[in-house]
Each structure stands twice: as structure tokens, then as C-alpha cells.
Design a protein around this motif. Structure first.
Motif, short mmCIF file in Angstrom:
data_model
loop_
_atom_site.label_atom_id
_atom_site.label_comp_id
_atom_site.label_asym_id
_atom_site.label_seq_id
_atom_site.Cartn_x
_atom_site.Cartn_y
_atom_site.Cartn_z
N THR A 146 -24.50 12.27 -12.83
CA THR A 146 -25.23 11.73 -12.15
C THR A 146 -25.15 10.05 -12.04
OG1 THR A 146 -26.73 11.73 -13.75
CG2 THR A 146 -27.14 13.55 -12.34
N ASP A 147 -24.39 9.60 -12.88
CA ASP A 147 -23.85 8.07 -12.88
C ASP A 147 -22.68 7.82 -12.06
OD1 ASP A 147 -23.73 5.54 -13.72
OD2 ASP A 147 -22.53 5.96 -15.48
N PHE A 148 -23.22 7.76 -10.75
CA PHE A 148 -22.29 7.13 -9.65
C PHE A 148 -22.88 6.45 -8.55
CE2 PHE A 148 -23.77 11.57 -8.83
CZ PHE A 148 -23.88 11.51 -7.29
N ILE A 149 -22.15 5.85 -7.89
CA ILE A 149 -22.54 5.10 -6.83
C ILE A 149 -23.25 6.09 -5.78
CG2 ILE A 149 -22.16 3.49 -4.66
CD1 ILE A 149 -19.89 2.17 -6.51
N PRO A 150 -24.44 5.87 -5.02
CA PRO A 150 -24.93 6.84 -4.21
C PRO A 150 -24.05 7.04 -2.88
CG PRO A 150 -26.77 5.22 -4.61
CD PRO A 150 -25.36 4.74 -5.60
N ILE A 151 -23.93 8.10 -2.71
CA ILE A 151 -23.08 8.58 -1.54
C ILE A 151 -23.75 9.73 -0.45
CG2 ILE A 151 -20.80 9.72 -0.93
CD1 ILE A 151 -19.92 9.26 -3.83
N CYS A 152 -23.42 9.27 0.85
CA CYS A 152 -23.94 10.28 1.91
C CYS A 152 -22.93 11.07 2.49
CB CYS A 152 -24.55 9.45 2.88
SG CYS A 152 -26.21 8.67 2.43
N VAL A 153 -22.98 12.28 2.67
CA VAL A 153 -22.19 13.08 3.57
C VAL A 153 -22.35 12.98 4.98
CG1 VAL A 153 -21.27 15.49 3.57
CG2 VAL A 153 -21.98 14.47 1.27
N PHE A 154 -21.32 12.95 5.62
CA PHE A 154 -21.24 13.05 7.06
C PHE A 154 -20.31 13.91 7.79
CE2 PHE A 154 -22.17 8.59 5.78
CZ PHE A 154 -23.18 8.12 6.40
N SER A 155 -20.71 14.48 9.11
CA SER A 155 -19.85 15.58 9.78
C SER A 155 -19.65 14.86 11.06
CB SER A 155 -20.61 16.66 9.59
OG SER A 155 -21.72 16.83 10.27
N GLN A 156 -18.57 15.31 11.72
CA GLN A 156 -18.35 15.10 13.28
C GLN A 156 -17.79 16.41 13.80
OE1 GLN A 156 -15.59 11.73 13.58
NE2 GLN A 156 -16.01 11.69 15.72
N THR A 157 -18.58 16.68 15.02
CA THR A 157 -18.15 17.56 15.88
C THR A 157 -16.77 17.45 16.63
OG1 THR A 157 -19.64 17.14 17.78
CG2 THR A 157 -20.56 18.39 15.89
N SER A 158 -16.64 18.32 17.30
CA SER A 158 -15.15 18.15 17.99
C SER A 158 -15.54 17.44 19.38
CB SER A 158 -14.65 19.42 18.74
OG SER A 158 -15.73 20.26 19.25
N GLN A 159 -16.84 17.15 19.87
CA GLN A 159 -17.21 16.33 20.84
C GLN A 159 -17.70 14.86 20.30
OE1 GLN A 159 -18.75 19.31 20.40
NE2 GLN A 159 -17.54 20.50 21.75
N GLY A 160 -17.42 14.84 19.14
CA GLY A 160 -17.62 13.23 18.56
C GLY A 160 -18.94 12.92 17.95
N LYS A 161 -19.89 13.85 17.98
CA LYS A 161 -21.18 13.65 17.37
C LYS A 161 -21.02 13.72 15.85
CE LYS A 161 -25.99 15.46 17.42
NZ LYS A 161 -26.94 16.56 17.77
N VAL A 162 -21.66 12.46 15.33
CA VAL A 162 -21.91 12.26 13.99
C VAL A 162 -23.20 12.56 13.52
CG1 VAL A 162 -21.31 10.34 12.14
CG2 VAL A 162 -19.94 10.61 14.17
N SER A 163 -23.17 13.06 12.35
CA SER A 163 -24.56 13.42 11.49
C SER A 163 -24.48 13.19 10.10
CB SER A 163 -24.93 15.00 11.91
OG SER A 163 -25.02 15.38 13.43
N VAL A 164 -25.44 13.07 9.69
CA VAL A 164 -25.86 12.84 8.09
C VAL A 164 -26.08 14.30 7.68
CG1 VAL A 164 -26.64 11.66 6.09
CG2 VAL A 164 -26.39 10.38 8.55
N GLU A 165 -25.21 14.81 6.73
CA GLU A 165 -25.64 15.96 6.10
C GLU A 165 -26.61 16.05 4.98
OE1 GLU A 165 -25.18 18.70 7.79
OE2 GLU A 165 -23.71 17.80 9.26
N GLY A 166 -26.61 14.91 4.46
CA GLY A 166 -27.30 14.77 3.40
C GLY A 166 -27.12 13.91 2.18
N LYS A 167 -27.66 13.52 1.06
CA LYS A 167 -27.28 12.61 0.15
C LYS A 167 -26.81 13.19 -1.07
CE LYS A 167 -30.30 9.19 -0.24
NZ LYS A 167 -31.40 8.56 -0.62
N VAL A 168 -25.95 12.73 -1.93
CA VAL A 168 -25.23 13.25 -2.91
C VAL A 168 -26.20 13.35 -4.21
CG1 VAL A 168 -23.17 13.42 -4.75
CG2 VAL A 168 -22.75 13.19 -2.44
N LEU A 169 -26.72 14.38 -4.72
CA LEU A 169 -27.57 14.42 -5.96
C LEU A 169 -26.83 14.58 -7.10
CD1 LEU A 169 -30.40 14.11 -6.89
CD2 LEU A 169 -30.34 16.72 -6.63
N ASN A 170 -25.94 15.19 -7.37
CA ASN A 170 -25.03 15.45 -8.20
C ASN A 170 -23.52 15.61 -8.04
OD1 ASN A 170 -27.19 15.78 -10.14
ND2 ASN A 170 -27.66 17.85 -9.22
#
Length: 236
Positions: free
Chosen positions: A90-114
Motif C-alpha cells: 500500500t506504500d506507493f504513489i496514488p494511481i488512477c486507472v484509465f480506459s479508452q474506447t475505439s471511438q476515443g472516449k476516455v474514462s476513469v475506471e478507478g483509483k488503485v487501492l492495493n
């Protein structure tokens, strides 16, 4: 104007899942290959087992924390481990996970907890070591075969690595070679002088004639004027 507004809305970052907790997992290449080999896309890739000892106090030691184990599905190879220990951090720099569709839409999928690092379970570590050694031997053998092939097959581009000599020095070398024997092929001259092919061709255009026929077909010899000067200089 309406179309412009629509385009700007489509490019907005979707943040509805920004607060969702997700896991970041680092796994060995053998696990990736095992998952890619699965033909049934509806079947779970693996099962994660969480083990907790209710009798151990949280103040005892690190073993009191939850223990995570992953069991793979669809693993056909006998040497590929099926069970892995997940070392949690759990000792790491906070990271977020992103996704991108084939149409170019970008979304935040969540925040890394572990964050987890996978390693073969203790009882499977021997088989995993054997697998790694086999893979290392396989790729090192393949690398040696490629190197041998490169040695036997001439690569035209490698001639660009040759270092050019001074032009006057090269002309002297060429005259000495034609004193040794009257006819040379282009390939022979490149090997003898270790010079770039185009450089040798340029010198041959100035100093030599090409034999299109006869017993010396395909070779070069000095132009008559250079032959005469060489014969006159020789006896004197």
C-alpha cells in the motif's frame, strides 16, 4: 455551433467511477500466456483466495495481515504453476486507472487501492524455476542461430560501416593491386581494400575499364593510359 458543442462534450473525461477501488497487479509472462491461451472467454481467468487468521493479534507480526493467493484456470502445462502468492503493498504513489474506447472516449475506471506482486506459491517454486531455465535455454539457442545466420549471409547494408580512406591513398592502393594481377572483380577489390562499395565504384570509373566479354568477362582492368605509365615507371 451546435456541432462544436457536441464534439467538446464527447471529448470530456468520464469520471463516474473515479472513486471506485481497484487493484494493480504485476504478473509473470507465463501467466499472461496462460490467459491468452484460454478459448472460453466466459470462463474466469483465476480465483483469488483471501486467508485471515482470526486467532492472531494484529500486533503480533506481519503474518497477521490478510494473505492473498491466486489460483489460475485453464493451465495445461505441467511446469506452469497454478497457485501464486500475492504480495500486497500500500506504500506507493496514488494511481488512477484509465480506459479508452475505439471511438476515443476516455474514462476513469478507478483509483488503485492495493498493489500486488505475483510470485509462484512455495510448493510450485521448483517447477517455476525449471520453466524459467527452459525458456532461457530456448531463447539463447535461438539467438545463437540468428547470429550464425548473420555471419553466413552477407548483409549489403553492413558495407556502409566501412571507413573511407583518403582518395589519393586509395588510388595508390588500387595501382599496387593491379600490379599484382591485371584483372579484378568489384567484390574482390572491396574485400582487398575494405572500402565502401560506392567509393570503389567511383574509383573504378576513373581508373579502369570493365570487361563485358572474353576470358576476363566480369572483371576490371586499368585503362590503357595507366598501363603505359605503369610500364614506363617499372623498368626505370
Amino acid at each position: 455551433m451546435v456541432m462544436g458543442e457536441k464534439s467538446s462534450h464527447e471529448n470530456l473525461l468520464e469520471t463516474a467511477k473515479a472513486d471506485r477501488a481497484v487493484w494493480l497487479m504485476k504478473f509473470p509472462p507465463v501467466v499472461s500466456r496462460s490467459w491468452q491461451s484460454l478459448t472460453d472467454s466466459t470462463r474466469p481467468l483465476a480465483k483469488v483466495v483471501l486467508s485471515v487468521d482470526p486467532l492472531r493479534s494484529s500486533d503480533d507480526d506481519d503474518n497477521s495481515s490478510p494473505q492473498f493467493t491466486m489460483e489460475l484456470n485453464g493451465n495445461e502445462s505441467e511446469n506452469v504453476p497454478k497457485r501464486y502468492s500475492l504480495d500486497m503493498s500500500t506504500d506507493f504513489i496514488p494511481i488512477c486507472v484509465f480506459s479508452q474506447t475505439s471511438q476515443g472516449k476516455v474514462s476513469v475506471e478507478g483509483k488503485v487501492l492495493n498493489k500486488f506482486d505475483m510470485k509462484p506459491h512455495n510448493k510450485d517454486i521448483g517447477n517455476y524455476g525449471k520453466l524459467c531455465r527452459e525458456r532461457t535455454t530456448k531463447y539463447s539457442t535461438k539467438a545463437r542461430q540468428v547470429q550464425d545466420k548473420k555471419k553466413t549471409v552477407p548483409v549489403k547494408g553492413s558495407e556502409m560501416k566501412r571507413t573511407r580512406r583518403d582518395r589519393g591513398e586509395m588510388e595508390d592502393i588500387m595501382f599496387k593491386l593491379f600490379e599484382r594481377q591485371p584483372n579484378w572483380t568489384l567484390r574482390q577489390l572491396i574485400q582487398e581494400t575494405d572500402q565502401p562499395e560506392q567509393f570503389v565504384k567511383d574509383l573504378l570509373k576513373e581508373l579502369c575499364v570493365y570487361n563485358n566479354k572474353g576470358t576476363n568477362q566480369g572483371s576490371y582492368e586499368l585503362k590503357p593510359e595507366y598501363k603505359r605509365s605503369g610500364e614506363e615507371a617499372g623498368p626505370g
